[in-house]
Design a protein around this motif. Structure first.
Motif, PDB file in Angstrom:
ATOM      1  N   THR A 119       3.038  12.412  11.676  1.00  0.00           N
ATOM      2  CA  THR A 119       2.111  11.845  11.856  1.00  0.00           C
ATOM      3  C   THR A 119       2.083  10.783  10.797  1.00  0.00           C
ATOM      4  OG1 THR A 119       1.480  13.705  12.594  1.00  0.00           O
ATOM      5  CG2 THR A 119      -0.439  12.811  11.053  1.00  0.00           C
ATOM      6  N   VAL A 120       1.365   9.732  10.958  1.00  0.00           N
ATOM      7  CA  VAL A 120       2.053   8.748   9.345  1.00  0.00           C
ATOM      8  C   VAL A 120      -0.064   8.381   9.216  1.00  0.00           C
ATOM      9  CG1 VAL A 120       2.384   6.366   9.164  1.00  0.00           C
ATOM     10  CG2 VAL A 120       3.970   7.749  10.312  1.00  0.00           C
ATOM     11  N   SER A 121      -0.032   8.021   8.165  1.00  0.00           N
ATOM     12  CA  SER A 121      -1.501   7.326   7.448  1.00  0.00           C
ATOM     13  C   SER A 121      -0.829   6.013   6.882  1.00  0.00           C
ATOM     14  CB  SER A 121      -2.451   8.776   6.852  1.00  0.00           C
ATOM     15  OG  SER A 121      -2.631   9.255   8.158  1.00  0.00           O
ATOM     16  N   PRO A 122      -1.411   4.801   7.140  1.00  0.00           N
ATOM     17  CA  PRO A 122      -1.144   3.810   6.136  1.00  0.00           C
ATOM     18  C   PRO A 122      -2.319   3.538   5.088  1.00  0.00           C
ATOM     19  CG  PRO A 122      -1.417   3.288   8.373  1.00  0.00           C
ATOM     20  CD  PRO A 122      -1.491   4.986   8.565  1.00  0.00           C
ATOM     21  N   GLU A 123      -2.236   3.460   4.011  1.00  0.00           N
ATOM     22  CA  GLU A 123      -3.605   3.455   3.464  1.00  0.00           C
ATOM     23  C   GLU A 123      -3.270   2.106   2.318  1.00  0.00           C
ATOM     24  OE1 GLU A 123      -4.636   5.650   0.199  1.00  0.00           O
ATOM     25  OE2 GLU A 123      -5.209   7.331   2.077  1.00  0.00           O
ATOM     26  N   GLY A 170       0.941  -1.677  -0.170  1.00  0.00           N
ATOM     27  CA  GLY A 170      -0.058  -0.083  -0.227  1.00  0.00           C
ATOM     28  C   GLY A 170       0.700   1.419  -0.409  1.00  0.00           C
ATOM     29  N   GLU A 171       0.584   2.481   0.398  1.00  0.00           N
ATOM     30  CA  GLU A 171       1.181   3.571   0.692  1.00  0.00           C
ATOM     31  C   GLU A 171       0.677   4.340   2.136  1.00  0.00           C
ATOM     32  OE1 GLU A 171       1.331   6.636  -3.176  1.00  0.00           O
ATOM     33  OE2 GLU A 171      -0.464   6.890  -1.386  1.00  0.00           O
ATOM     34  N   ALA A 172       2.278   4.627   2.285  1.00  0.00           N
ATOM     35  CA  ALA A 172       1.417   5.687   4.067  1.00  0.00           C
ATOM     36  C   ALA A 172       1.659   7.301   3.492  1.00  0.00           C
ATOM     37  CB  ALA A 172       2.663   5.524   4.732  1.00  0.00           C
ATOM     38  N   HIS A 173       1.179   8.266   4.514  1.00  0.00           N
ATOM     39  CA  HIS A 173       1.714   9.774   4.204  1.00  0.00           C
ATOM     40  C   HIS A 173       2.234   9.828   4.971  1.00  0.00           C
ATOM     41  CE1 HIS A 173       0.382  13.931   2.711  1.00  0.00           C
ATOM     42  NE2 HIS A 173       0.020  13.838   3.968  1.00  0.00           N
ATOM     43  N   TRP A 174       3.271   9.999   4.873  1.00  0.00           N
ATOM     44  CA  TRP A 174       3.732  11.142   5.798  1.00  0.00           C
ATOM     45  C   TRP A 174       3.861  12.898   6.503  1.00  0.00           C
ATOM     46  CZ3 TRP A 174       7.367   8.702   9.624  1.00  0.00           C
ATOM     47  CH2 TRP A 174       7.668   6.784   9.098  1.00  0.00           C
ATOM     48  N   ARG A 175       4.079  13.640   7.110  1.00  0.00           N
ATOM     49  CA  ARG A 175       3.857  14.410   7.951  1.00  0.00           C
ATOM     50  C   ARG A 175       4.833  14.828   9.513  1.00  0.00           C
ATOM     51  NH1 ARG A 175       1.050  19.425   7.601  1.00  0.00           N
ATOM     52  NH2 ARG A 175       1.743  20.670   9.818  1.00  0.00           N
ATOM     53  N   HIS A 178       5.838  16.412   3.386  1.00  0.00           N
ATOM     54  CA  HIS A 178       4.756  15.767   3.578  1.00  0.00           C
ATOM     55  C   HIS A 178       5.159  14.642   1.993  1.00  0.00           C
ATOM     56  CE1 HIS A 178       1.364  18.312   5.218  1.00  0.00           C
ATOM     57  NE2 HIS A 178       2.636  19.304   5.691  1.00  0.00           N
ATOM     58  N   GLU A 179       4.620  13.567   2.683  1.00  0.00           N
ATOM     59  CA  GLU A 179       5.311  13.004   1.419  1.00  0.00           C
ATOM     60  C   GLU A 179       4.441  11.146   1.667  1.00  0.00           C
ATOM     61  OE1 GLU A 179       9.697  11.558   0.122  1.00  0.00           O
ATOM     62  OE2 GLU A 179      10.692  13.503   1.008  1.00  0.00           O
ATOM     63  N   ASN A 180       4.212  10.934   0.411  1.00  0.00           N
ATOM     64  CA  ASN A 180       3.291   9.628   0.837  1.00  0.00           C
ATOM     65  C   ASN A 180       4.758   8.577  -0.112  1.00  0.00           C
ATOM     66  OD1 ASN A 180       1.336  10.276   0.968  1.00  0.00           O
ATOM     67  ND2 ASN A 180       0.864  10.755  -1.692  1.00  0.00           N
ATOM     68  N   ARG A 181       4.572   7.429   1.137  1.00  0.00           N
ATOM     69  CA  ARG A 181       6.168   6.125   0.850  1.00  0.00           C
ATOM     70  C   ARG A 181       5.150   5.265   0.545  1.00  0.00           C
ATOM     71  NH1 ARG A 181      11.126   9.037   0.740  1.00  0.00           N
ATOM     72  NH2 ARG A 181      12.004   7.343   1.365  1.00  0.00           N
ATOM     73  N   PRO A 182       6.462   4.115   0.438  1.00  0.00           N
ATOM     74  CA  PRO A 182       5.322   3.375   0.555  1.00  0.00           C
ATOM     75  C   PRO A 182       5.563   2.314   1.334  1.00  0.00           C
ATOM     76  CG  PRO A 182       6.792   3.249  -1.150  1.00  0.00           C
ATOM     77  CD  PRO A 182       7.523   4.277  -0.650  1.00  0.00           C
ATOM     78  N   LEU A 183       4.062   1.563   1.616  1.00  0.00           N
ATOM     79  CA  LEU A 183       3.548  -0.036   2.360  1.00  0.00           C
ATOM     80  C   LEU A 183       4.322  -0.622   2.554  1.00  0.00           C
ATOM     81  CD1 LEU A 183       2.647   0.285   5.314  1.00  0.00           C
ATOM     82  CD2 LEU A 183       0.649   0.260   4.610  1.00  0.00           C
TER      83      LEU A 183
END
Length: 474
Positions: A351-355, A335-340, A426-431
Motif C-alpha cells: 500500500t503506497v500513499s504518495p504526497e 515529495g514523500e511516500a508512505h509505504w505499508r 511501515h516506512e516513509n520513503r522519498p518520492l
C-alpha cells in the motif's frame, strides 16, 4: 615498517568504509559525496597513500633517490595511487555523460576496486621486502579481504546480476590473492593466517553496521578455502594446483552455508554446475596470468590454453545483461511516500500513499538479480494505491512504485523487501523524479573498453609482479 603498518591499517579501514557505503545505498539510497562512509573511505585511502609515500621517502633517504626511483615497488605505488585518483573523476564523468549507473561492476567502479587491490599487493610486497614478520600477516589479510570486494553486492544480498556469477567471481578473486600471498609470504600457513585476519575484519564490520541500523554482509567461509589451499601446498608446490582446489573449496564451503547466512545471495541447484565450470576457468586464467603455462614441447597445447583462457575472460562481459536489480541513484526529490508492505512467502503486498497525490497510471515493479516483475497498482482512495507482486525466489527484492501522469512525467519511490519471510514494514520513503536512463552508443562503448582494458592491464601486471623464478613443470 611502522609506516607500512599504518598504510595497511588504512587499507583495512577503507574496506570497512566500502561495506558501510554499500549498506547505506541498499537501505537508504545514494547520498551526497560528503556522506560519512565516503569521507571515511577517501580519508582512509589518503592515509594509506600518505603512509606509503612516507615509506618511499624514507627509502630514498637511506638508499638514494636514483636507487629508489628504480625500485618497482615505488613504481607500483605510483600506479596504484594514479588509478585510484583516476577512478573517482572517471565515475563522475561517466554519470554526466551516460546517465546513472550504480552497479559495482561498472567500468569506473571496477577500476577503483582493481586499483585498491593493486595497492594492497604493493603493501604486501613492501612488508616482505622490509623483513616480513608479524606485519606480513596483516598485509596478507588485506590482500585476501580486498579480493572479495567485487562480490560485495552478492555478500549483502543485493545481486545486480544472476547468482551464477557470484562464486566464480569469488573463486577468481581468492585464487588471485592466494597466488600472491604464497609468492610473498613464505610461511607454510600463510593463506590460513590471512583468512583469519579477513574473517576478523568482517566480524568487526557486522556489529558496527548493525548498530548503525544498516544491513550487514555475510561472514564469508574463506577459512575453509584457505586451509585447502595451504594443505595443497604440502603436496604440490606448483600454483597450478590451486586452479581446481580453490573453486572446489569455494563451492563446498559456500553452497551449503549461503541459505543459512542472513543477507547472502544463494546459488540455486541448477546453477551449481555452470558456476563451478566458470570458477574453474576463472581460477585457471589467474594462474595463467600469474605464472604462465607449464613448460611443454607442444605449442598447440599452449595456444589452446591461451585461447580457452581468453574466452573465459570474455564470456562474462559478452553475456552479462544490463544491471537493473537496484539503482539507488534517485533523482530530484518531489515529495514523500508512505509505504505499508507485507511479505508472506513469495507474495509481497503493498500500500503506497504518495504526497503530493499522484494521478494517472501507477505500476508496481520488483527487481532482483537481473529480473524485473511488474504488476498494476490500483487506486483505492484519494492518493492511496494498492497492489501485490509474486516473486520467484527468496531474498531482498527492491520494490518500486512508479506514477506516470497525463503529461508523461514520472515520479517513483522504492523500498527493500525480504521475500520468503514474514515481514511487515511501515516506512516513509522519498518520492522523486528519476533521472534519464543510461545512454548507449559509440562513446559509452569506447569508454567501457578503455576503463575495463586499463583494469585488465593492471591486473595482469600485478599478477606477474615480483615473480622470483619461472614456474616449475607440474
Amino acid at each position: 615498517m611502522n609506516r607500512l603498518i599504518a598504510a595497511t591499517a588504512g587499507g583495512l579501514l577503507a574496506l570497512f568504509s566500502m561495506y558501510w557505503d554499500d549498506s547505506l545505498h541498499t537501505d537508504v539510497g545514494r547520498d551526497t559525496f560528503w556522506s560519512a562512509p565516503h569521507v571515511l573511505l577517501y580519508g582512509s585511502l589518503m592515509v594509506t597513500l600518505a603512509a606509503t609515500a612516507w615509506w618511499g621517502i624514507g627509502r630514498a633517504r637511506s638508499q638514494g633517490l636514483r636507487t629508489t626511483m628504480a625500485d618497482p615497488l615505488l613504481r607500483w605505488a605510483v600506479v596504484s595511487a594514479g588509478a585510484i585518483g583516476v577512478s573517482a573523476p572517471a565515475d563522475e564523468a561517466w554519470h554526466i555523460a551516460f546517465g546513472r549507473d550504480a552497479v559495482l561492476w561498472s567500468p569506473p567502479h571496477l577500476l577503483g576496486i582493481v586499483a585498491t587491490f593493486a595497492l594492497a599487493v604493493t603493501l604486501l610486497r613492501a612488508i616482505a621486502t622490509e623483513g616480513g614478520g608479524r606485519p606480513l600477516v596483516l598485509g596478507s589479510g588485506l590482500v585476501l579481504a580486498a579480493s572479495l570486494a567485487p562480490v560485495m553486492e552478492y555478500e549483502s544480498d543485493v545481486p545486480q546480476y544472476s547468482a551464477v556469477w557470484f562464486l566464480p567471481a569469488a573463486a577468481t578473486g581468492l585464487t588471485f590473492a592466494i597466488v600472491l600471498i604464497r609468492r610473498f609470504d613464505p610461511h607454510p600457513w600463510a593463506v590460513t593466517r590471512a583468512a583469519l585476519v579477513a574473517t576478523a575484519v568482517r566480524l568487526a564490520v557486522i556489529p558496527v553496521l548493525a548498530g548503525l541500523g544498516h544491513s550487514t554482509p555475510i561472514v564469508p567461509p574463506v577459512l575453509v578455502v584457505a586451509l585447502a589451499a595451504d594443505a595443497v601446498r604440502r603436496w604440490r608446490t606448483s600454483p597450478w594446483g590451486l586452479a581446481p582446489v580453490v573453486p572446489l573449496a569455494v563451492h563446498a564451503a559456500y553452497v551449503p552455508l549461503l541459505p543459512l547466512l542472513p543477507h547472502g545471495s544463494t546459488v540455486a541447484a541448477d546453477q551449481i554446475v555452470p558456476s563451478l565450470l566458470l570458477s574453474l576457468g576463472g581460477s585457471a586464467l589467474v594462474v595463467l596470468a600469474a605464472e604462465g603455462l607449464p613448460r611443454t614441447r607442444l605449442p598447440v597445447i599452449r595456444t589452446a590454453g591461451l585461447t580457452v583462457a581468453a574466452l573465459t575472460l570474455a564470456l562474462p562481459l559478452l553475456s552479462a545483461e544490463r544491471a537493473i536489480a537496484h539503482d539507488p541513484g534517485q533523482g530530484t526529490e518531489a515529495g514523500e511516500a508512505h509505504w505499508r508492505t507485507t511479505a508472506r512467502g513469495s507474495r509481497i503486498d503493498v500500500t503506497v500513499s504518495p504526497e503530493p497525490s499522484a494521478s494517472g497510471r501507477a505500476v508496481l515493479v520488483a527487481r532482483r538479480a537481473g529480473q524485473e516483475l511488474s504488476a498494476p497498482l490500483t487506486s483505492s482512495g484519494v492518493g492511496v494505491y494498492r497492489g501485490y507482486v509474486t516473486v520467484p525466489e527468496s531474498g531482498r527484492w527492491f520494490v518500486y512504485a512508479a506514477f506516470r501522469d497525463a503529461g508523461a512525467s514520472t515520479t517513483e519511490t522504492w523500498i527493500p523487501v525480504e521475500a520468503g519471510s514474514s515481514q511487515l514494514l511501515h516506512e516513509n520513503r522519498p518520492l522523486y523524479v528519476p533521472p534519464a536512463p543510461q545512454k548507449d552508443g559509440a562513446g559509452r562503448t569506447a569508454a567501457t573498453v578503455a576503463l575495463y582494458g586499463l583494469s585488465g592491464v593492471i591486473l595482469v601486471a600485478v599478477a606477474r609482479s615480483g615473480r622470483r623464478t619461472p614456474l616449475p613443470q607440474g
